[in-house]
Each structure stands twice: as structure tokens, then as C-alpha cells.
Design an enzyme around this catalytic site. Structure first.
Site, short mmCIF file in Angstrom:
data_model
loop_
_atom_site.label_atom_id
_atom_site.label_comp_id
_atom_site.label_asym_id
_atom_site.label_seq_id
_atom_site.Cartn_x
_atom_site.Cartn_y
_atom_site.Cartn_z
N GLY A 24 52.81 7.56 75.25
CA GLY A 24 54.08 8.16 74.83
C GLY A 24 53.88 9.52 74.20
O GLY A 24 54.55 9.87 73.23
N VAL A 74 53.12 2.51 80.97
CA VAL A 74 52.21 1.57 80.30
C VAL A 74 52.85 0.20 80.09
O VAL A 74 52.23 -0.67 79.49
CB VAL A 74 51.68 2.14 78.98
N ASN A 99 51.63 4.10 71.10
CA ASN A 99 52.82 4.72 70.52
C ASN A 99 54.11 4.36 71.25
O ASN A 99 55.19 4.48 70.69
CB ASN A 99 52.64 6.25 70.51
N TYR A 169 64.94 -4.65 68.62
CA TYR A 169 63.94 -3.67 68.17
C TYR A 169 63.20 -4.16 66.94
O TYR A 169 61.98 -4.06 66.85
CB TYR A 169 64.65 -2.34 67.89
N ALA A 172 60.69 -6.83 67.95
CA ALA A 172 59.51 -6.27 68.62
C ALA A 172 58.57 -5.62 67.62
O ALA A 172 57.35 -5.80 67.68
CB ALA A 172 59.96 -5.25 69.67
N LYS A 173 59.13 -4.86 66.67
CA LYS A 173 58.28 -4.17 65.70
C LYS A 173 57.62 -5.14 64.72
O LYS A 173 56.52 -4.88 64.22
CB LYS A 173 59.09 -3.11 64.97
#
Length: 264
Positions: A24, A74, A99, A169, A172-173
Site C-alpha cells: 500500500g 496483496v 500497510n 473495520y 479487522a483492526k
């Protein structure tokens, strides 16, 4: 008990002789990281899905930098395999910065399964595929640094949750933290460390306009109200934290999450 390896004092570029892959790298934190690592002597392999952005990033690296760009998705297994074949032809990989991330906002009753899976693929599948590809070589050589991008959203970001919803989000984090914690233990005696950086609200090309608009509208729980330092962070401030974790100075740091969030 294993004796600690003697660490030489750092002089000159902190990453001289090291090769780093930054995913990224076409914008924002990824671009700032590629520039920062190159400034400190690393050979940088920058990857992104956007060729134009990659070209722009390479043009911003210090003059004389040993760098190359390679377009890759990716989140796709074959694309990652092709990317690491190229990396293997370039130099042994010492540093991996995962990233890539992102997702689709919305309150849970508005999200489709596709929205959810897209968010997981961006942050988690990309990290899994790249780390899996990088580790065998690092373990064989007894040295490696893996840095993954989490977020303050792992604990729920009030301005996102309140004004638009961001459970995918945040999930996921948070998953990145579990990934880092487990692999730190799996890799503890290998010479490879793995850590996470968790940015707060950062003034990137994509997020900055949205974050500033919330501040300017004086919304409840707007970003700058929630950050003790009272401002947005910069991509360069996050890149400096990544630099530390990617360096030999962080040889006894693994499995940790470094917040770069202005005190939040």
C-alpha cells in the site's frame, strides 16, 4: 536461558543494507513509510494496486535510493506469490510492512456479507498472505522485522461508530492484534520480531478531508475533540514509529502494539 545477542550502536543510516517491502505504498502512511525507510538506507520495494501512485512514490524517494515498484494485489494469493518471486530475485527480505487495509463503512444492519468480507480481505488476508510468504526466508537467515498496521479503531472509534458505523473495520483492526500476539510467540526464538502500529486519526490524502470536515462541522466526538493533543497526526509521524520497530534498535520488542494517536 538464551543469552541476548550483542547489539551494535547505531551509526549512520539505521537500515543500511536492509531490504524492506512496503504494501500500500502508493499513498498516505504507506508512501510516508517507503520514503522514511529509504531515507534511513533501506532498499525499498514498494507495492500497490495503482501504478501511477507507485510511480509518484518512487519519484519522492531520496535521490540515489535503491528502490523498485511492483504492482500487486496483496489480497490475492497468486499476486502475492508473484510479488515474492520478484522479491527473491532482488535481495533477501529483512523488513515487511503490512500497510494495506480499509473497508466499507456502515451500520451493521446496512452491511452486506460482501462488505464485511471485503474489509476482512483488505486488512487480514493481505497481512496473512504477505507474512506467510516472508517468514520462511527470515527464519532461515535468523533475522526479520514484520510491522502490521492496526488502528485505534480496534477499540471502537467513537466518531466513526457514532456518525456512520464501522464495526467491520474495527473487527479487522482488532484481529491484527491477535495475529501479532500469536506470531510473536511462535517466532520468539527465530530472530524475527512482529509488532503492530495503531494510528489514531491521521491526515492522509483519503482520510484527512473526512476527518477535517467532522472537526469543522463541530460534530459531537469529532476527532480533534477526542485526541488530547487536539490535532490530526501526520503520515510521517506514523512512519517514524514503523521505522523504530523495523530497526535493530527494537530487537527486544515483539508482540506489542505501539499507539501513534496523540494520547487517545
Amino acid at each position: 536461558m538464551n543469552d541476548a545477542p550483542k547489539q551494535p550502536l547505531i551509526s549512520g543510516p539505521r537500515l543500511a543494507g536492509r531490504t524492506a517491502l512496503v504494501t500500500g505504498a502508493g499513498l498516505g502512511i504507506g508512501r510516508a513509510t517507503a520514503i522514511c525507510l529509504a531515507q534511513h538506507g533501506a532498499r525499498v520495494i514498494a507495492t500497490d494496486i495503482d501504478d501511477t501512485r507507485l510511480s509518484d512514490t518512487l519519484s519522492m524517494l531520496p535521490e540515489g535510493s535503491d528502490a523498485l515498484a511492483h504492482r500487486a494485489d496483496v489480497t490475492d494469493e497468486q499476486s502475492v506469490s508473484d510479488l515474492f518471486a520478484l522479491v527473491g530475485e532482488t535481495a533477501p527480505l529483512d523488513i515487511l510492512v503490512n500497510n494495506v487495509g480499509g473497508g466499507r463503512p456502515g451500520r451493521i444492519w446496512e452491511l452486506s456479507l460482501e462488505d464485511w468480507e471485503t474489509t476482512m480481505r483488505l486488512s487480514l488476508a493481505s497481512m496473512f498472505l504477505c507474512t506467510r510468504a516472508a517468514l520462511p526466508g527470515m527464519i532461515e537467515r535468523g533475522y526479520g522485522r514484520v510491522v502490521c498496521l492496526s488502528s485505534g479503531a480496534r477499540n471502537g472509534t467513537v466518531w466513526n461508530a457514532l456518525h456512520m458505523g464501522a464495526c467491520a473495520y474495527s473487527t479487522a483492526k482488532a484481529g491484527i492484534i491477535g495475529f501479532v500476539r500469536d506470531l510473536a510467540i511462535e517466532l520468539a526464538d527465530s530472530g524475527v520480531t512482529i509488532n503492530a502500529v495503531a494510528p489514531g486519526p491521521i491526515d492522509t490524502e483519503l482520510a484527512g478531508p473526512f476527518l477535517r470536515a467532522m472537526d469543522e462541522a463541530d460534530l459531537p466526538y469529532a476527532p480533534s475533540k477526542m485526541v488530547p493533543m487536539g490535532r490530526l497526526g501526520t503520515p510521517e509521524e506514523v512512519a517514524n514509529a514503523i521505522l523504530y520497530l523495523a530497526s535493530s534498535e527494537a530487537s527486544y520488542v515483539t508482540g506489542t502494539t505501539l499507539d501513534v494517536a496523540g494520547g487517545r
